[in-house]
Design a protein around this motif. Structure first.
Motif, PDB file in Angstrom:
ATOM      1  N   ILE A  13      -4.244  10.504  -2.720  1.00  0.00           N
ATOM      2  CA  ILE A  13      -3.671   9.184  -2.413  1.00  0.00           C
ATOM      3  C   ILE A  13      -4.330   8.619  -1.194  1.00  0.00           C
ATOM      4  O   ILE A  13      -4.057   7.465  -0.942  1.00  0.00           O
ATOM      5  N   ARG A  14      -4.788   9.342  -0.290  1.00  0.00           N
ATOM      6  CA  ARG A  14      -5.582   8.753   0.918  1.00  0.00           C
ATOM      7  C   ARG A  14      -6.588   7.883   0.422  1.00  0.00           C
ATOM      8  O   ARG A  14      -7.050   7.096   1.153  1.00  0.00           O
ATOM      9  N   LYS A  15      -7.122   7.795  -0.582  1.00  0.00           N
ATOM     10  CA  LYS A  15      -8.161   7.079  -1.183  1.00  0.00           C
ATOM     11  C   LYS A  15      -7.661   5.738  -1.800  1.00  0.00           C
ATOM     12  O   LYS A  15      -8.355   4.826  -2.326  1.00  0.00           O
ATOM     13  N   SER A  16      -6.340   5.647  -1.909  1.00  0.00           N
ATOM     14  CA  SER A  16      -5.661   4.221  -2.638  1.00  0.00           C
ATOM     15  C   SER A  16      -5.745   3.299  -1.532  1.00  0.00           C
ATOM     16  O   SER A  16      -6.143   3.506  -0.404  1.00  0.00           O
ATOM     17  N   VAL A  17      -5.621   1.974  -2.221  1.00  0.00           N
ATOM     18  CA  VAL A  17      -5.999   0.771  -1.396  1.00  0.00           C
ATOM     19  C   VAL A  17      -5.341  -0.110  -1.740  1.00  0.00           C
ATOM     20  O   VAL A  17      -4.704  -0.647  -2.881  1.00  0.00           O
ATOM     21  N   VAL A  18      -4.695  -1.079  -0.646  1.00  0.00           N
ATOM     22  CA  VAL A  18      -3.703  -2.240  -0.876  1.00  0.00           C
ATOM     23  C   VAL A  18      -4.376  -3.442  -0.131  1.00  0.00           C
ATOM     24  O   VAL A  18      -4.860  -3.194   1.046  1.00  0.00           O
ATOM     25  N   GLU A  19      -4.378  -4.613  -0.729  1.00  0.00           N
ATOM     26  CA  GLU A  19      -4.805  -5.664  -0.422  1.00  0.00           C
ATOM     27  C   GLU A  19      -3.748  -6.802  -0.548  1.00  0.00           C
ATOM     28  O   GLU A  19      -3.307  -7.081  -1.669  1.00  0.00           O
ATOM     29  N   PHE A  20      -3.191  -7.474   0.523  1.00  0.00           N
ATOM     30  CA  PHE A  20      -2.198  -8.527   0.359  1.00  0.00           C
ATOM     31  C   PHE A  20      -2.504  -9.833   1.096  1.00  0.00           C
ATOM     32  O   PHE A  20      -3.043  -9.771   2.247  1.00  0.00           O
ATOM     33  N   SER A  21      -2.373 -10.874   0.297  1.00  0.00           N
ATOM     34  CA  SER A  21      -2.557 -12.245   1.254  1.00  0.00           C
ATOM     35  C   SER A  21      -0.948 -12.964   1.155  1.00  0.00           C
ATOM     36  O   SER A  21      -0.422 -12.942   0.179  1.00  0.00           O
ATOM     37  N   LEU A  22      -0.747 -13.485   2.188  1.00  0.00           N
ATOM     38  CA  LEU A  22       0.557 -14.385   2.433  1.00  0.00           C
ATOM     39  C   LEU A  22       0.190 -15.595   2.736  1.00  0.00           C
ATOM     40  O   LEU A  22      -0.558 -16.079   3.509  1.00  0.00           O
ATOM     41  N   PHE A  23       0.882 -16.754   2.282  1.00  0.00           N
ATOM     42  CA  PHE A  23       0.653 -18.213   2.527  1.00  0.00           C
ATOM     43  C   PHE A  23       1.967 -18.638   3.105  1.00  0.00           C
ATOM     44  O   PHE A  23       2.831 -18.851   2.599  1.00  0.00           O
ATOM     45  N   LEU A  35      -4.201   2.813  -6.921  1.00  0.00           N
ATOM     46  CA  LEU A  35      -3.555   3.952  -6.773  1.00  0.00           C
ATOM     47  C   LEU A  35      -4.766   5.213  -7.086  1.00  0.00           C
ATOM     48  O   LEU A  35      -4.713   4.962  -8.314  1.00  0.00           O
ATOM     49  N   ASP A  36      -4.966   5.889  -6.248  1.00  0.00           N
ATOM     50  CA  ASP A  36      -6.016   7.101  -6.727  1.00  0.00           C
ATOM     51  C   ASP A  36      -5.119   8.046  -7.133  1.00  0.00           C
ATOM     52  O   ASP A  36      -4.420   8.778  -6.356  1.00  0.00           O
ATOM     53  N   GLY A  37      -5.322   8.545  -8.418  1.00  0.00           N
ATOM     54  CA  GLY A  37      -4.478   9.791  -8.938  1.00  0.00           C
ATOM     55  C   GLY A  37      -4.981  11.177  -8.292  1.00  0.00           C
ATOM     56  O   GLY A  37      -4.289  11.912  -8.513  1.00  0.00           O
ATOM     57  N   LYS A  38      -6.116  11.110  -7.642  1.00  0.00           N
ATOM     58  CA  LYS A  38      -6.728  12.285  -7.434  1.00  0.00           C
ATOM     59  C   LYS A  38      -6.477  12.469  -5.895  1.00  0.00           C
ATOM     60  O   LYS A  38      -6.313  13.667  -5.435  1.00  0.00           O
ATOM     61  N   LEU A  76       0.105  12.000 -10.345  1.00  0.00           N
ATOM     62  CA  LEU A  76      -0.682  11.108  -9.762  1.00  0.00           C
ATOM     63  C   LEU A  76      -1.582  10.478 -10.811  1.00  0.00           C
ATOM     64  O   LEU A  76      -1.896   9.278 -10.806  1.00  0.00           O
ATOM     65  N   ASP A  77      -1.955  11.358 -11.781  1.00  0.00           N
ATOM     66  CA  ASP A  77      -2.801  10.915 -12.870  1.00  0.00           C
ATOM     67  C   ASP A  77      -1.944   9.666 -13.550  1.00  0.00           C
ATOM     68  O   ASP A  77      -2.200   8.927 -14.154  1.00  0.00           O
ATOM     69  N   ASP A  78      -0.733  10.067 -13.788  1.00  0.00           N
ATOM     70  CA  ASP A  78       0.119   9.366 -14.734  1.00  0.00           C
ATOM     71  C   ASP A  78       0.023   7.686 -14.118  1.00  0.00           C
ATOM     72  O   ASP A  78       0.053   6.740 -14.405  1.00  0.00           O
ATOM     73  N   ALA A  79       0.428   7.674 -12.818  1.00  0.00           N
ATOM     74  CA  ALA A  79       0.482   6.394 -11.804  1.00  0.00           C
ATOM     75  C   ALA A  79      -0.677   5.781 -11.507  1.00  0.00           C
ATOM     76  O   ALA A  79      -0.569   4.708 -11.166  1.00  0.00           O
ATOM     77  N   ALA A  80      -1.796   6.552 -11.372  1.00  0.00           N
ATOM     78  CA  ALA A  80      -3.016   6.059 -11.026  1.00  0.00           C
ATOM     79  C   ALA A  80      -3.279   4.673 -12.017  1.00  0.00           C
ATOM     80  O   ALA A  80      -2.989   4.455 -12.921  1.00  0.00           O
ATOM     81  N   LEU A  92       0.823  -1.117  -0.100  1.00  0.00           N
ATOM     82  CA  LEU A  92      -0.109   0.147   0.024  1.00  0.00           C
ATOM     83  C   LEU A  92       0.864   1.303   0.006  1.00  0.00           C
ATOM     84  O   LEU A  92       0.604   2.067  -0.619  1.00  0.00           O
ATOM     85  N   ALA A  93       1.958   1.038   0.829  1.00  0.00           N
ATOM     86  CA  ALA A  93       2.613   2.351   0.888  1.00  0.00           C
ATOM     87  C   ALA A  93       3.234   2.769  -0.378  1.00  0.00           C
ATOM     88  O   ALA A  93       3.703   3.814  -0.967  1.00  0.00           O
ATOM     89  N   ALA A  94       3.563   1.338  -1.248  1.00  0.00           N
ATOM     90  CA  ALA A  94       4.419   1.693  -2.362  1.00  0.00           C
ATOM     91  C   ALA A  94       3.300   2.545  -3.261  1.00  0.00           C
ATOM     92  O   ALA A  94       3.804   3.428  -4.305  1.00  0.00           O
ATOM     93  N   CYS A  95       2.001   2.352  -3.234  1.00  0.00           N
ATOM     94  CA  CYS A  95       0.948   2.648  -4.174  1.00  0.00           C
ATOM     95  C   CYS A  95       1.156   4.386  -3.648  1.00  0.00           C
ATOM     96  O   CYS A  95       0.961   5.110  -4.562  1.00  0.00           O
ATOM     97  N   ALA A  96       1.122   4.503  -2.652  1.00  0.00           N
ATOM     98  CA  ALA A  96       1.166   6.060  -2.203  1.00  0.00           C
ATOM     99  C   ALA A  96       2.398   6.722  -2.755  1.00  0.00           C
ATOM    100  O   ALA A  96       2.256   7.902  -3.201  1.00  0.00           O
ATOM    101  N   LEU A  97       3.617   5.982  -2.782  1.00  0.00           N
ATOM    102  CA  LEU A  97       4.676   6.705  -3.408  1.00  0.00           C
ATOM    103  C   LEU A  97       4.861   6.995  -4.672  1.00  0.00           C
ATOM    104  O   LEU A  97       5.647   7.727  -5.229  1.00  0.00           O
TER     105      LEU A  97
END
Length: 193
Positions: free
Chosen positions: A73-83, A68-71, A28-32, A9-14
């Motif tokens: 960043i606080r609306k960006s979302v990360v979901e991750f599953s680890l096995f 990644l929300d281009g408008k 933000l628009d470019d990376a969204a 998620l942090a990566a998305c914000a970056l």
């Protein structure tokens, strides 16, 4: 154990910030967009031991996405599953112990999940990712720091770090000989949809 999923998620914000690979900083628009976490990512961990040594390893199977929300960043979302069944340390005895009921209990809890609840840009190419980590039937709030390391129109990469107190997830076997803190050092690569 703290999961490496939050770091995605942090990566998305970056992504909002500058990229050395481009002649100009991406907007933000470019990376969204929506990214799938790629199998080339590395999810590494270490647990210190009194007197030196310790345990270090990685996880071989994981999945996830980040949007990644281009408008905003606080609306960006990360979901991750680890096995955790795929834990690798190079020592079969240690791997068997980590999969046992004393630590991951993979027979009853085959997946560890992280979902971001808040992403805060902390610098030009850095962010903090906060979210809910669920491991071994327990859900707690965890935080990771992320740094954007690569970006182009199809691929994004982040370096994510953080520490998790394992006793919060009923994984306290070996304390105090082995540290209560599991340190994560991850390279998270995403492929854009």
């Amino acid at each position: 154990m703290r999961q490496f999923y939050g770091p995605c998620l942090a990566a998305c914000a970056l992504v909002l910030v500058t990229t050395s690979a481009q002649a100009r900083a991406p907007s933000l628009d470019d990376a969204a967009g929506r990214y799938d976490i790629d199998g080339s990512s590395q999810i590494n961990f270490s647990v210190a031991q009194v007197g030196g040594g310790g345990i270090s390893g990685k996880f071989g199977k994981f999945s996830g996405t980040f949007r990644l929300d281009g408008k905003d960043i606080r609306k960006s979302v990360v979901e991750f599953s680890l096995f955790p069944e795929t834990v690798q340390t190079g020592e079969p005895r240690i791997e068997k112990f980590l999969r046992s009921t004393a630590i991951f209990d993979t027979a009853n809890y085959p997946k560890i999940v992280f979902r971001s609840t808040k992403i805060t840009q902390t610098g030009e190419d850095t962010a903090e990712i906060e979210g809910k980590l669920t491991a071994k039937g327990t859900t707690k709030t965890e935080r990771f720091s992320a740094k954007l390391t690569k970006w182009n129109r199809r691929v994004i990469s982040f370096h994510i770090e953080g520490g998790i107190y394992r006793d919060r997830y009923s994984m306290s076997a070996g304390l105090p000989i082995y540290s209560n803190i599991v340190e994560f050092d991850m390279t998270v690569n995403g492929q854009k949809h």
